[in-house]
Design a protein around this motif. Structure first.
Motif, PDB file in Angstrom:
ATOM      1  N   LEU A 130      16.573  58.224  73.755  1.00  0.00           N
ATOM      2  CA  LEU A 130      17.669  57.301  74.015  1.00  0.00           C
ATOM      3  C   LEU A 130      18.326  56.878  72.703  1.00  0.00           C
ATOM      4  O   LEU A 130      17.645  56.466  71.759  1.00  0.00           O
ATOM      5  N   THR A 131      19.641  56.976  72.632  1.00  0.00           N
ATOM      6  CA  THR A 131      20.367  56.573  71.420  1.00  0.00           C
ATOM      7  C   THR A 131      21.532  55.673  71.800  1.00  0.00           C
ATOM      8  O   THR A 131      22.246  55.931  72.773  1.00  0.00           O
ATOM      9  N   ALA A 132      21.706  54.614  71.051  1.00  0.00           N
ATOM     10  CA  ALA A 132      22.831  53.686  71.194  1.00  0.00           C
ATOM     11  C   ALA A 132      22.752  52.715  70.026  1.00  0.00           C
ATOM     12  O   ALA A 132      21.691  52.567  69.401  1.00  0.00           O
ATOM     13  N   PRO A 133      23.845  52.039  69.693  1.00  0.00           N
ATOM     14  CA  PRO A 133      23.808  51.112  68.556  1.00  0.00           C
ATOM     15  C   PRO A 133      22.775  50.007  68.693  1.00  0.00           C
ATOM     16  O   PRO A 133      22.301  49.483  67.675  1.00  0.00           O
ATOM     17  N   ASN A 134      22.435  49.626  69.920  1.00  0.00           N
ATOM     18  CA  ASN A 134      21.470  48.541  70.128  1.00  0.00           C
ATOM     19  C   ASN A 134      20.098  49.051  70.558  1.00  0.00           C
ATOM     20  O   ASN A 134      19.326  48.321  71.173  1.00  0.00           O
ATOM     21  N   VAL A 135      19.792  50.296  70.226  1.00  0.00           N
ATOM     22  CA  VAL A 135      18.490  50.883  70.561  1.00  0.00           C
ATOM     23  C   VAL A 135      17.653  51.051  69.291  1.00  0.00           C
ATOM     24  O   VAL A 135      18.127  51.617  68.299  1.00  0.00           O
ATOM     25  N   VAL A 136      16.424  50.546  69.323  1.00  0.00           N
ATOM     26  CA  VAL A 136      15.448  50.777  68.261  1.00  0.00           C
ATOM     27  C   VAL A 136      14.440  51.784  68.786  1.00  0.00           C
ATOM     28  O   VAL A 136      13.746  51.531  69.779  1.00  0.00           O
ATOM     29  N   SER A 137      14.364  52.943  68.159  1.00  0.00           N
ATOM     30  CA  SER A 137      13.425  53.981  68.577  1.00  0.00           C
ATOM     31  C   SER A 137      12.131  53.849  67.793  1.00  0.00           C
ATOM     32  O   SER A 137      12.154  53.750  66.563  1.00  0.00           O
ATOM     33  N   ILE A 138      11.016  53.837  68.507  1.00  0.00           N
ATOM     34  CA  ILE A 138       9.714  53.750  67.852  1.00  0.00           C
ATOM     35  C   ILE A 138       8.814  54.865  68.366  1.00  0.00           C
ATOM     36  O   ILE A 138       9.048  55.427  69.442  1.00  0.00           O
ATOM     37  N   THR A 139       7.800  55.186  67.599  1.00  0.00           N
ATOM     38  CA  THR A 139       6.805  56.167  68.035  1.00  0.00           C
ATOM     39  C   THR A 139       5.901  55.505  69.069  1.00  0.00           C
ATOM     40  O   THR A 139       5.216  54.525  68.775  1.00  0.00           O
ATOM     41  N   GLY A 140       5.914  56.010  70.294  1.00  0.00           N
ATOM     42  CA  GLY A 140       5.140  55.411  71.370  1.00  0.00           C
ATOM     43  C   GLY A 140       5.841  54.182  71.916  1.00  0.00           C
ATOM     44  O   GLY A 140       7.062  54.039  71.821  1.00  0.00           O
ATOM     45  N   SER A 141       5.057  53.296  72.510  1.00  0.00           N
ATOM     46  CA  SER A 141       5.586  52.060  73.086  1.00  0.00           C
ATOM     47  C   SER A 141       4.971  50.861  72.375  1.00  0.00           C
ATOM     48  O   SER A 141       3.914  50.975  71.743  1.00  0.00           O
ATOM     49  N   PRO A 142       5.588  49.687  72.470  1.00  0.00           N
ATOM     50  CA  PRO A 142       4.973  48.489  71.893  1.00  0.00           C
ATOM     51  C   PRO A 142       3.608  48.233  72.536  1.00  0.00           C
ATOM     52  O   PRO A 142       3.386  48.549  73.708  1.00  0.00           O
ATOM     53  N   HIS A 143       2.707  47.650  71.774  1.00  0.00           N
ATOM     54  CA  HIS A 143       1.361  47.384  72.298  1.00  0.00           C
ATOM     55  C   HIS A 143       0.741  46.222  71.545  1.00  0.00           C
ATOM     56  O   HIS A 143       1.337  45.658  70.623  1.00  0.00           O
ATOM     57  N   ARG A 144      -0.471  45.856  71.931  1.00  0.00           N
ATOM     58  CA  ARG A 144      -1.137  44.676  71.379  1.00  0.00           C
ATOM     59  C   ARG A 144      -2.216  45.020  70.361  1.00  0.00           C
ATOM     60  O   ARG A 144      -2.930  44.140  69.882  1.00  0.00           O
ATOM     61  N   ILE A 145      -2.346  46.297  70.008  1.00  0.00           N
ATOM     62  CA  ILE A 145      -3.376  46.713  69.064  1.00  0.00           C
ATOM     63  C   ILE A 145      -2.970  46.348  67.642  1.00  0.00           C
ATOM     64  O   ILE A 145      -1.936  46.787  67.146  1.00  0.00           O
TER      65      ILE A 145
END
Length: 330
Positions: A130-145
Protein backbone atom coordinates in the motif's frame (compact mmCIF):
# COMPACT_ATOMS: atom_id res chain seq x y z
CA UNK A 1 -3.98 20.05 14.94
CA UNK A 2 -4.62 21.67 18.30
CA UNK A 3 -3.54 19.40 21.15
CA UNK A 4 -3.10 20.27 24.80
CA UNK A 5 0.17 20.04 26.70
CA UNK A 6 -0.91 17.32 29.14
CA UNK A 7 -0.61 13.54 28.68
CA UNK A 8 -1.87 12.30 25.36
CA UNK A 9 -5.28 10.66 25.53
CA UNK A 10 -4.99 7.57 23.34
CA UNK A 11 -7.95 5.39 22.43
CA UNK A 12 -7.32 1.88 21.11
CA UNK A 13 -10.20 0.33 19.16
CA UNK A 14 -10.58 -3.24 17.90
CA UNK A 15 -13.08 -6.08 17.69
CA UNK A 16 -11.48 -7.61 20.77
CA UNK A 17 -9.60 -10.42 19.06
CA UNK A 18 -6.17 -10.63 20.65
CA UNK A 19 -4.21 -10.57 17.41
CA UNK A 20 -6.09 -7.52 16.22
CA UNK A 21 -6.09 -5.64 19.50
CA UNK A 22 -2.37 -6.21 20.08
CA UNK A 23 -1.52 -4.36 16.87
CA UNK A 24 -3.27 -1.18 17.93
CA UNK A 25 -2.31 -1.57 21.60
CA UNK A 26 1.33 -2.23 20.74
CA UNK A 27 1.42 0.95 18.67
CA UNK A 28 -0.25 2.93 21.47
CA UNK A 29 2.25 1.60 24.00
CA UNK A 30 5.11 2.59 21.69
CA UNK A 31 3.73 6.14 21.53
CA UNK A 32 3.43 6.16 25.32
CA UNK A 33 7.09 5.18 25.66
CA UNK A 34 7.97 8.39 23.83
CA UNK A 35 5.42 10.76 25.38
CA UNK A 36 3.35 10.56 28.59
CA UNK A 37 -0.03 9.12 27.67
CA UNK A 38 -3.20 7.56 29.01
CA UNK A 39 -4.40 4.55 27.01
CA UNK A 40 -8.07 3.56 26.90
CA UNK A 41 -9.08 0.30 25.16
CA UNK A 42 -12.45 -0.10 23.42
CA UNK A 43 -13.75 -3.39 22.04
CA UNK A 44 -16.57 -3.06 19.53
CA UNK A 45 -18.76 -5.34 17.48
CA UNK A 46 -21.66 -4.91 15.07
CA UNK A 47 -25.12 -6.36 15.40
CA UNK A 48 -25.25 -9.59 13.41
CA UNK A 49 -27.86 -8.17 11.02
CA UNK A 50 -25.52 -5.35 9.98
CA UNK A 51 -22.06 -6.93 10.14
CA UNK A 52 -22.10 -7.88 6.46
CA UNK A 53 -22.77 -4.35 5.25
CA UNK A 54 -20.04 -2.44 3.34
CA UNK A 55 -18.05 0.08 5.35
CA UNK A 56 -19.80 3.08 3.81
CA UNK A 57 -23.27 1.88 4.82
CA UNK A 58 -22.59 1.24 8.49
CA UNK A 59 -23.43 3.73 11.22
CA UNK A 60 -22.72 3.71 14.98
CA UNK A 61 -26.40 2.94 15.67
CA UNK A 62 -25.80 -0.52 14.19
CA UNK A 63 -23.26 -1.44 16.86
CA UNK A 64 -24.01 -4.26 19.29
CA UNK A 65 -24.72 -2.62 22.67
CA UNK A 66 -22.88 -5.48 24.37
CA UNK A 67 -19.64 -3.95 23.08
CA UNK A 68 -18.01 -0.74 24.24
CA UNK A 69 -19.24 2.66 23.14
CA UNK A 70 -16.46 3.92 20.83
CA UNK A 71 -17.21 7.64 21.04
CA UNK A 72 -17.17 9.90 24.11
CA UNK A 73 -20.45 10.82 25.78
CA UNK A 74 -21.78 14.32 25.37
CA UNK A 75 -19.56 16.78 27.17
CA UNK A 76 -16.63 14.36 27.42
CA UNK A 77 -13.37 15.11 25.55
CA UNK A 78 -12.39 13.30 22.40
CA UNK A 79 -9.09 11.42 22.46
CA UNK A 80 -6.01 13.12 21.08
CA UNK A 81 -5.02 9.95 19.26
CA UNK A 82 -7.30 7.19 17.95
CA UNK A 83 -5.56 3.94 16.93
CA UNK A 84 -7.72 1.20 15.44
CA UNK A 85 -7.23 -2.06 13.64
CA UNK A 86 -9.42 -4.49 11.75
CA UNK A 87 -12.39 -4.34 9.40
CA UNK A 88 -14.89 -3.82 12.21
CA UNK A 89 -13.33 -0.49 13.17
CA UNK A 90 -13.17 1.11 9.72
CA UNK A 91 -16.55 2.91 9.79
CA UNK A 92 -15.82 4.13 13.32
CA UNK A 93 -12.38 5.47 12.40
CA UNK A 94 -13.85 7.39 9.47
CA UNK A 95 -16.53 8.80 11.77
CA UNK A 96 -14.02 9.66 14.50
CA UNK A 97 -11.98 11.73 12.08
CA UNK A 98 -15.11 13.63 11.10
CA UNK A 99 -16.70 13.97 14.54
CA UNK A 100 -13.44 14.72 16.34
CA UNK A 101 -13.55 18.13 14.67
CA UNK A 102 -9.84 18.27 13.93
CA UNK A 103 -8.78 17.38 17.47
CA UNK A 104 -8.49 13.60 17.13
CA UNK A 105 -5.63 12.21 15.04
CA UNK A 106 -6.91 8.96 13.50
CA UNK A 107 -4.50 6.09 12.80
CA UNK A 108 -5.53 2.80 11.21
CA UNK A 109 -3.26 -0.24 11.14
CA UNK A 110 -3.30 -2.72 8.24
CA UNK A 111 -4.40 -1.98 4.68
CA UNK A 112 -8.01 -0.73 5.05
CA UNK A 113 -8.76 -1.57 1.40
CA UNK A 114 -10.64 1.69 1.07
CA UNK A 115 -9.40 5.18 0.18
CA UNK A 116 -6.43 5.95 2.49
CA UNK A 117 -7.43 9.62 2.47
CA UNK A 118 -10.16 8.84 5.02
CA UNK A 119 -7.54 8.53 7.77
CA UNK A 120 -4.84 10.82 9.10
CA UNK A 121 -2.29 8.02 8.95
CA UNK A 122 -2.18 4.34 8.06
CA UNK A 123 0.49 2.02 9.47
CA UNK A 124 0.56 -0.88 7.02
CA UNK A 125 2.78 -3.90 6.44
CA UNK A 126 5.24 -3.26 3.64
CA UNK A 127 4.38 -6.66 2.18
CA UNK A 128 0.84 -5.40 1.44
CA UNK A 129 2.25 -2.90 -1.05
CA UNK A 130 0.00 0.00 0.00
CA UNK A 131 1.37 3.43 -0.97
CA UNK A 132 -0.02 6.90 -0.29
CA UNK A 133 1.29 10.13 1.26
CA UNK A 134 -0.28 9.22 4.61
CA UNK A 135 0.90 5.59 4.67
CA UNK A 136 3.81 4.41 6.83
CA UNK A 137 5.09 1.04 5.62
CA UNK A 138 6.72 -1.21 8.20
CA UNK A 139 8.13 -4.72 8.17
CA UNK A 140 5.34 -6.89 9.57
CA UNK A 141 2.61 -5.41 11.76
CA UNK A 142 2.75 -3.38 14.98
CA UNK A 143 3.05 -5.54 18.09
CA UNK A 144 3.74 -5.45 21.82
CA UNK A 145 7.11 -7.24 21.83
CA UNK A 146 9.89 -5.13 23.37
CA UNK A 147 13.03 -6.12 25.31
CA UNK A 148 11.42 -4.71 28.44
CA UNK A 149 8.18 -6.63 27.97
CA UNK A 150 10.06 -9.90 27.42
CA UNK A 151 12.30 -9.37 30.44
CA UNK A 152 9.31 -8.52 32.62
CA UNK A 153 7.48 -11.69 31.58
CA UNK A 154 10.31 -14.12 32.32
CA UNK A 155 10.33 -14.17 36.17
CA UNK A 156 6.78 -15.54 36.37
CA UNK A 157 7.94 -18.70 34.59
CA UNK A 158 11.44 -18.99 36.06
CA UNK A 159 10.59 -22.15 37.97
CA UNK A 160 9.84 -23.93 34.68
CA UNK A 161 12.52 -22.36 32.49
CA UNK A 162 15.68 -21.66 34.46
CA UNK A 163 16.64 -25.30 34.86
CA UNK A 164 16.37 -26.07 31.13
CA UNK A 165 19.62 -26.68 29.30
CA UNK A 166 20.73 -24.61 26.34
CA UNK A 167 20.28 -24.08 23.52
CA UNK A 168 16.61 -23.45 24.13
CA UNK A 169 14.46 -23.66 21.01
CA UNK A 170 11.16 -21.76 20.94
CA UNK A 171 8.72 -23.13 18.36
CA UNK A 172 5.62 -21.11 17.41
CA UNK A 173 3.12 -23.21 15.45
CA UNK A 174 0.35 -21.55 13.46
CA UNK A 175 -2.35 -23.31 11.48
CA UNK A 176 -4.92 -23.24 8.75
CA UNK A 177 -5.57 -19.95 6.94
CA UNK A 178 -6.61 -18.75 3.48
CA UNK A 179 -3.04 -19.16 2.27
CA UNK A 180 -1.76 -22.19 4.20
CA UNK A 181 -2.79 -25.46 5.78
CA UNK A 182 -1.35 -27.74 8.44
CA UNK A 183 -2.48 -31.33 7.97
CA UNK A 184 -1.75 -34.13 10.41
CA UNK A 185 0.82 -35.67 8.06
CA UNK A 186 2.60 -32.36 7.52
CA UNK A 187 2.55 -31.69 11.25
CA UNK A 188 4.25 -35.03 11.88
CA UNK A 189 6.87 -34.26 9.23
CA UNK A 190 7.59 -30.89 10.86
CA UNK A 191 7.77 -32.52 14.28
CA UNK A 192 10.32 -35.05 13.02
CA UNK A 193 12.54 -32.27 11.68
CA UNK A 194 12.20 -30.23 14.86
CA UNK A 195 13.00 -33.22 17.04
CA UNK A 196 16.09 -34.11 15.03
CA UNK A 197 17.40 -30.52 15.17
CA UNK A 198 16.85 -30.14 18.93
CA UNK A 199 18.44 -33.50 19.71
CA UNK A 200 21.41 -32.73 17.45
CA UNK A 201 22.36 -29.74 19.61
CA UNK A 202 21.38 -31.30 22.93
CA UNK A 203 18.81 -28.56 23.43
CA UNK A 204 15.39 -28.12 24.99
CA UNK A 205 12.03 -27.36 23.42
CA UNK A 206 9.64 -24.48 24.19
CA UNK A 207 6.53 -24.89 22.07
CA UNK A 208 3.24 -23.00 21.71
CA UNK A 209 0.30 -23.40 19.34
CA UNK A 210 -1.95 -20.85 17.69
CA UNK A 211 -5.71 -20.76 18.04
CA UNK A 212 -5.69 -21.71 14.34
CA UNK A 213 -3.74 -24.92 14.84
CA UNK A 214 -6.01 -27.83 13.82
CA UNK A 215 -6.71 -30.26 16.65
CA UNK A 216 -5.23 -33.24 14.79
CA UNK A 217 -2.04 -31.34 13.97
CA UNK A 218 -1.72 -30.15 17.57
CA UNK A 219 -2.15 -33.66 18.90
CA UNK A 220 0.31 -35.13 16.39
CA UNK A 221 3.04 -32.61 17.20
CA UNK A 222 2.49 -32.91 20.94
CA UNK A 223 2.70 -36.69 20.87
CA UNK A 224 5.77 -36.76 18.63
CA UNK A 225 7.73 -34.17 20.65
CA UNK A 226 6.62 -35.07 24.16
CA UNK A 227 9.83 -37.00 24.85
CA UNK A 228 12.01 -33.94 24.30
CA UNK A 229 13.08 -32.03 27.41
CA UNK A 230 11.36 -28.68 27.75
CA UNK A 231 7.81 -27.40 27.82
CA UNK A 232 4.93 -27.84 25.39
CA UNK A 233 2.34 -25.33 26.53
CA UNK A 234 -1.13 -26.91 26.48
CA UNK A 235 -3.04 -23.65 26.60
CA UNK A 236 -3.86 -23.76 30.30
CA UNK A 237 -2.70 -21.09 32.70
CA UNK A 238 -0.90 -17.86 31.77
CA UNK A 239 0.55 -17.73 28.27
CA UNK A 240 4.36 -18.16 28.46
CA UNK A 241 5.11 -16.98 24.91
CA UNK A 242 6.89 -13.77 25.98
CA UNK A 243 9.00 -15.77 28.43
CA UNK A 244 9.75 -18.33 25.71
CA UNK A 245 10.99 -15.59 23.38
CA UNK A 246 13.07 -14.04 26.16
CA UNK A 247 14.87 -17.24 27.11
CA UNK A 248 15.16 -18.85 23.66
CA UNK A 249 18.41 -19.14 21.73
CA UNK A 250 16.59 -20.02 18.50
CA UNK A 251 13.04 -19.30 17.34
CA UNK A 252 11.18 -21.46 14.82
CA UNK A 253 8.01 -19.94 13.31
CA UNK A 254 5.60 -21.45 10.78
CA UNK A 255 5.35 -19.38 7.62
CA UNK A 256 1.59 -18.76 7.87
CA UNK A 257 1.80 -15.90 10.37
CA UNK A 258 3.24 -12.51 9.47
CA UNK A 259 2.70 -11.37 13.05
CA UNK A 260 4.68 -14.20 14.65
CA UNK A 261 7.59 -13.76 12.24
CA UNK A 262 7.83 -10.01 12.84
CA UNK A 263 7.52 -10.46 16.60
CA UNK A 264 10.25 -13.10 16.62
CA UNK A 265 12.51 -10.83 14.56
CA UNK A 266 12.21 -8.11 17.21
CA UNK A 267 14.28 -10.26 19.60
CA UNK A 268 17.53 -10.24 17.63
CA UNK A 269 17.64 -14.05 17.85
CA UNK A 270 17.88 -16.41 14.86
CA UNK A 271 14.44 -16.88 13.31
CA UNK A 272 13.95 -20.09 11.32
CA UNK A 273 10.88 -20.23 9.05
CA UNK A 274 9.03 -23.56 9.02
CA UNK A 275 7.25 -24.48 5.76
CA UNK A 276 3.52 -25.08 5.60
CA UNK A 277 1.26 -26.49 2.88
CA UNK A 278 0.47 -23.65 0.47
CA UNK A 279 -3.19 -23.34 -0.52
CA UNK A 280 -2.39 -20.52 -2.95
CA UNK A 281 0.61 -18.49 -4.08
CA UNK A 282 2.38 -17.22 -0.93
CA UNK A 283 2.40 -13.63 -2.24
CA UNK A 284 2.69 -11.22 0.68
CA UNK A 285 4.18 -13.89 2.96
CA UNK A 286 6.99 -14.49 0.50
CA UNK A 287 7.60 -10.73 0.38
CA UNK A 288 7.71 -10.52 4.18
CA UNK A 289 10.12 -13.43 4.50
CA UNK A 290 12.34 -11.93 1.81
CA UNK A 291 12.34 -8.64 3.75
CA UNK A 292 13.28 -10.44 6.98
CA UNK A 293 16.00 -12.36 5.17
CA UNK A 294 17.43 -9.15 3.71
CA UNK A 295 17.57 -7.71 7.22
CA UNK A 296 19.44 -10.81 8.36
CA UNK A 297 16.69 -11.82 10.76
CA UNK A 298 15.17 -14.95 9.24
CA UNK A 299 16.11 -17.93 7.12
CA UNK A 300 14.20 -20.97 5.88
CA UNK A 301 14.58 -23.85 8.33
CA UNK A 302 16.98 -26.36 6.80
CA UNK A 303 17.07 -28.74 9.75
CA UNK A 304 20.16 -27.16 11.31
CA UNK A 305 20.00 -24.77 14.27
CA UNK A 306 22.59 -22.36 12.99
CA UNK A 307 23.35 -19.21 15.01
CA UNK A 308 23.64 -15.70 13.61
CA UNK A 309 23.12 -12.12 14.77
CA UNK A 310 21.33 -9.06 13.40
CA UNK A 311 19.88 -5.74 14.55
CA UNK A 312 16.51 -6.48 16.19
CA UNK A 313 13.53 -5.01 14.37
CA UNK A 314 11.93 -2.00 16.08
CA UNK A 315 9.32 -1.13 13.48
CA UNK A 316 6.53 -0.39 15.96
CA UNK A 317 8.73 2.22 17.63
CA UNK A 318 9.56 3.74 14.24
CA UNK A 319 5.86 4.03 13.39
CA UNK A 320 5.18 5.64 16.78
CA UNK A 321 7.76 8.34 16.10
CA UNK A 322 6.12 9.11 12.75
CA UNK A 323 2.73 9.45 14.45
CA UNK A 324 4.05 11.92 16.99
CA UNK A 325 5.85 13.93 14.32
CA UNK A 326 2.67 14.14 12.23
CA UNK A 327 0.80 15.27 15.35
CA UNK A 328 3.42 17.92 16.04
CA UNK A 329 4.35 16.32 19.36
CA UNK A 330 7.91 15.21 18.55
Amino acid sequence: MEIGSGPLRIQVVSDGRVGMENQALGLAEAVARLKPAEINVKRVRWRRAFDWLPVGLKSPGMLDPAGDAPFPADGQPWPDLWIATGRATLPLSLAARRLGDGHTFVVQTQDPRIDPAGFDLIVAPAHDGLTAPNVVSITGSPHRITPGALAAAAPAFADRLDALSRPRVAVLIGGRSKAFDLTEDHALALADRIEAAVRAVGGTLLLTFSRRTPALARAAITTRLSDLPGWIWDGTGPNPMFAFLETADHILVTEDSANMAAEAASTGKPVHILPMIARKAPGKFARLHADLAERGAARPFDGVLETWTYQPLAETDRAARVILKRMGRL
